[in-house]
Design a protein around this motif. Structure first.
Motif, PDB file in Angstrom:
ATOM      1  N   LYS A   7      39.746  41.080  27.643  1.00 32.02           N
ATOM      2  CA  LYS A   7      40.308  41.534  28.908  1.00 32.02           C
ATOM      3  C   LYS A   7      40.399  40.366  29.895  1.00 32.02           C
ATOM      4  N   GLY A 151      39.870  48.136  40.104  1.00 33.33           N
ATOM      5  CA  GLY A 151      39.018  47.456  39.122  1.00 33.33           C
ATOM      6  C   GLY A 151      39.015  48.142  37.758  1.00 33.33           C
ATOM      7  N   ASP A 154      38.861  46.984  33.584  1.00 31.07           N
ATOM      8  CA  ASP A 154      37.633  46.802  32.790  1.00 31.07           C
ATOM      9  C   ASP A 154      37.376  48.053  31.956  1.00 31.07           C
TER      10      ASP A 154
HETATM   11 MG    MG Z   1      38.238  43.330  38.184  1.00 28.26          MG
END
Ligand code: MG
Ligand code: ASP
Length: 410
Positions: A7, A151, A154
């Motif tokens: 990632k 976010g 992830d």
């Molecule tokens: Mg991030």
């Protein structure tokens, strides 16, 4: 053949050059003989810019349309990333969340992944392709595009690693790993070679922004080993897993801190069964996140209550309490802003009494006032004046011997 999920966060794919560089990291992994699934974020600050753009059109845009807009960020990256791999002579294919079979709840803006239909990805992998998936997005049962919360890429990476039975999941970012404290402020901070899921969860929830807390929860539930490492430097990162033998002897693993904390005190509440539930239900209805809570009863029928909030929520908190004063039935409220929270984290605390005592002693030696305290099995947090935050963090970092010096193993 084993599978690696890699990632890359926004800063690691912020420019064409960085995308080309990141693609080379994937190729190194592919050359080891591993299948590769790549998950990417939107380039640089794209998501923020898209949010600003939406706000120029409407102060409160429709949530469906907002998700439609935000998911374009990741769609740009997957196409460019796939092109970069092809440019290097590798076969690759980019997939949006829905093409990758990522199903979510029917919620916009903060949906959880409910199921992943891995068929398409598996087909592409079996044809020798590197699969590049857009992070942060999925599709609801009724075919609407959703996002997983800020976010959230992830979480996409960890969820794919779980669904595809990946050997490992590597999170490439702009830092070389998880540190004992924020190295921008604590000069002596050291990179940790390993952390447990629970320790990482505490750090992530304390605002050490390296990884999305929900991704860590996912990794913990499915026992996916995570590695957080730099997309630029070659050095090994921090492994997050079940346990870590290497640093077993360290009771405290790190010190986290954040400022902009306000302490709210509600005086003269009726000491009844319903007082607390009424107050916190009111705050929850106004979307106010409460952190530390302390209640004390002074006289028989009177209770005083203190809790901490982010200073940004101060106005809303004040309004919520004042507007419901009759129902809440308190005497007065007080606010103390300009505070910060300093926390120590480490799973060794469970079996070592006296860690909190050592923390308070260290802070007392430098006469740092402690306004509030909260603990979990593996964390102690103290609210201190914001002006003393960095000093407090430094003191604790030193007191628990977290710096770059070698630790005696006894
Ligand atoms: Mg991030
Ligand atoms: N692009 C999204 C964000 O900025 C998701 C992510 O980067 O993980 O929040």
């Amino acid at each position: 053949m084993s599978l690696t999920v890699l990632k890359f966060g926004g800063t690691s794919v912020g420019t064409a050059e960085k995308i080309l560089h990141a693609a080379k990291r994937v190729i190194e992994e592919k050359k080891k003989g591993n299948d590769c699934v790549v998950v990417v974020s939107a380039m640089g600050k794209t998501t923020d810019q898209l949010l600003d753009l939406a706000e120029e059109i409407s102060p409160k845009p429709d949530k469906r349309e907002l998700d439609m807009l935000l998911t374009t960020g990741e769609q740009i990256t997957i196409a460019l990333f796939s092109m970069a791999l092809q440019q290097e002579g590798y076969t690759a294919v980019s997939l949006t969340g829905w093409q990758a079979g990522i199903q979510t709840e029917a919620i916009f803006g903060n949906a959880r992944i409910t199921k992943i239909n891995t068929k398409r990805i598996e087909n592409e992998l079996s044809n020798g392709k590197i699969v590049v998936v857009a992070g942060f997005q999925g599709i609801t049962e009724t075919g609407e595009i959703s996002t997983l919360g800020r976010g959230g890429s992830d979480t996409t990476a960890v969820a794919l690693a779980a669904a595809l039975n990946a050997e490992k999941c590597q999170i490439f970012t702009d830092v070389t790993g998880v540190f004992t404290s924020d190295p921008r402020y604590i000069k002596d901070a050291r990179k940790l070679s390993g952390l447990t899921y629970d320790e990482m969860l505490e750090f992530a929830n304390l605002g050490a922004g390296v990884i999305h807390p929900r991704a860590v929860e996912f990794a913990k539930n499915y026992r996916i080993p995570l590695e957080i490492r730099s997309s630029i430097e070659q050095e090994e990162g921090t492994i997050i897993g079940e346990e870590n033998k290497m640093e077993e002897n360290l009771i405290v693993r790190g010190v986290a801190f954040e400022d902009d904390i306000t302490k709210v005190t509600v005086l003269g509440l009726p000491n009844s069964y319903t007082s607390l539930s009424t107050i916190f239900t009111t705050l929850a209805r106004h979307n106010i996140n409460v952190d530390i809570i302390i209640q004390s009863t002074t006289e028989e029928n009177i209770a005083n209550l203190s809790f901490s909030i982010k200073t940004g929520d101060l106005e809303d908190t004040y309004a919520a309490l004042e507007n419901n004063k009759t129902a809440l039935n308190y005497d007065s409220i007080q606010f103390e802003s300009g505070l910060a929270k300093v926390s120590i984290v480490g799973s060794g605390m469970i079996s070592n009494p006296g860690v909190a005592a050592q923390m308070f002693e260290a802070l007392a030696t430098d006469q740092i006032p402690i306004k509030m305290v909260s603990t979990s099995e593996i964390k102690v947090s103290a609210v201190v004046p914001a002006g003393a935050m960095l000093t407090a963090a430094e003191i604790l970092h030193r007191a628990f011997k977290l710096g770059k010096v070698e630790h005696p193993s006894a």
